[in-house]
Scaffold this active site. Structure first.
Site, PDB file in Angstrom:
ATOM      1  N   HIS A   1      15.244 -52.946  19.829  1.00 24.62           N
ATOM      2  CA  HIS A   1      13.883 -52.675  19.374  1.00 24.62           C
ATOM      3  C   HIS A   1      13.360 -51.368  19.967  1.00 24.62           C
ATOM      4  O   HIS A   1      13.609 -51.064  21.133  1.00 24.62           O
ATOM      5  CB  HIS A   1      12.944 -53.800  19.805  1.00 24.62           C
ATOM      6  CG  HIS A   1      13.013 -55.007  18.930  1.00 24.62           C
ATOM      7  ND1 HIS A   1      12.640 -54.999  17.609  1.00 24.62           N
ATOM      8  CD2 HIS A   1      13.408 -56.292  19.190  1.00 24.62           C
ATOM      9  CE1 HIS A   1      12.785 -56.206  17.088  1.00 24.62           C
ATOM     10  NE2 HIS A   1      13.269 -57.005  18.020  1.00 24.62           N
TER      11      HIS A   1
ATOM     12  N   CYS B   1      14.641 -48.422  15.521  1.00 27.17           N
ATOM     13  CA  CYS B   1      13.746 -48.163  14.391  1.00 27.17           C
ATOM     14  C   CYS B   1      13.015 -46.833  14.536  1.00 27.17           C
ATOM     15  O   CYS B   1      12.776 -46.349  15.631  1.00 27.17           O
ATOM     16  CB  CYS B   1      12.720 -49.291  14.263  1.00 27.17           C
ATOM     17  SG  CYS B   1      13.430 -50.853  13.747  1.00 27.17           S
TER      18      CYS B   1
ATOM     19  N   ARG C   1      15.819 -45.118  10.672  1.00 28.60           N
ATOM     20  CA  ARG C   1      16.540 -45.454  11.894  1.00 28.60           C
ATOM     21  C   ARG C   1      16.833 -44.179  12.687  1.00 28.60           C
ATOM     22  O   ARG C   1      17.054 -43.115  12.103  1.00 28.60           O
ATOM     23  CB  ARG C   1      17.874 -46.141  11.576  1.00 28.60           C
ATOM     24  CG  ARG C   1      17.737 -47.498  10.905  1.00 28.60           C
ATOM     25  CD  ARG C   1      17.194 -48.560  11.836  1.00 28.60           C
ATOM     26  NE  ARG C   1      17.143 -49.859  11.185  1.00 28.60           N
ATOM     27  CZ  ARG C   1      16.094 -50.326  10.523  1.00 28.60           C
ATOM     28  NH1 ARG C   1      15.006 -49.562  10.411  1.00 28.60           N
ATOM     29  NH2 ARG C   1      16.118 -51.522   9.974  1.00 28.60           N
TER      30      ARG C   1
END
Length: 241
Positions: A140, A209, A218
């Site tokens: 993340h 991300c 990305r």
């Protein structure tokens, strides 16, 4: 219905919506981090127990990172295949000094949502640490501990260190992060496309991300294996480079 009642009802509705938005923001910014901290500590404790019992995966081949991947092997019995990683379970620890002295995260098998809430996720089917191919990891950017919050700070030459409990693997970043779209799965190929690598090798790919609070794109960082050493020799010098 009087104007006063309409205004009061609308005001109460706005207050309720505002409270829900505040609660959601608190959940995203704070509570997911609290949950991740507890979950991550649990994964690290699990790994340490495995390593203390000696129940870790077999170490990667001890060949030099620069040795040709198809070099003839020495005669002798073929070593047993290493055990498969268990889905959703930790098997390694990753360290990126560029992200801070205390930055350390467990690597778990698969990249499912519930797995990434507990640490970093290894793309199922990609290489094992130190092996020929591409060891690919997702994490993340924000929420659940913000592991890759500082991803854009990565620079060529930065070390990325990994241990499976028996061996330290030191990878080196090859270029600044590359921006692409989620459908560009070639970035985790054994020889990742657009990486600049021109043949088989021992590679690492990190993904997260982009933008920071979105997921429309990305960010990708590629690295090559630079060195290995047994954990019995202590931490690699790259921790201080």
């Amino acid at each position: 219905m009087s104007v006063r009642l309409i205004v009061r009802t609308f005001s109460e509705l706005c207050i309720t919506i505002g409270a829900l938005i505040v609660l959601f923001v608190v959940y995203v910014l704070f509570w997911t981090g609290v949950k991740a901290a507890g979950a991550t500590e649990g994964q690290i404790d699990d790994l340490q127990r495995q390593w203390a019992r000696g129940t870790v995966s077999a170490p990667a081949p001890s060949a030099s990172p620069t040795a040709p991947p198809n070099a003839p092997s020495s005669p002798g019995p073929k070593p047993p295949a290493p055990k498969a990683y268990r889905d959703g379970k930790p098997f390694a620890m990753l360290y990126v000094p560029r992200f801070g002295k205390g930055w350390e995260w467990p690597v778990l098998e698969n990249t499912e949502v519930k797995t990434l809430q507990k640490g970093l996720g290894h793309y199922r089917g990609t290489a094992r640490p130190g092996a020929t191919g591409n060891f690919a990891v997702a994490g993340h950017r924000r929420t659940y501990g913000d592991p890759f919050k500082d991803f854009p700070k990565l620079r060529p030459g930065d070390p990325v260190l990994l241990t499976d409990g028996t061996t330290w693997f030191t990878y080196r970043i090859d270029k600044k992060p590359y921006r692409t779209v989620p459908s560009d799965i070639g970035v985790i190929d054994p020889v990742p496309r657009k990486s600049g690598f021109d043949g088989p090798g021992r590679y690492l790919t990190l993904t997260t991300c982009e933008p920071e609070w979105g997921s429309s794109h990305r960010l990708i960082a590629w690295a090559h294996l630079d060195a290995t050493q047994p954990v019995t020799e202590g931490r690699p010098a790259a921790f201080h480079s």
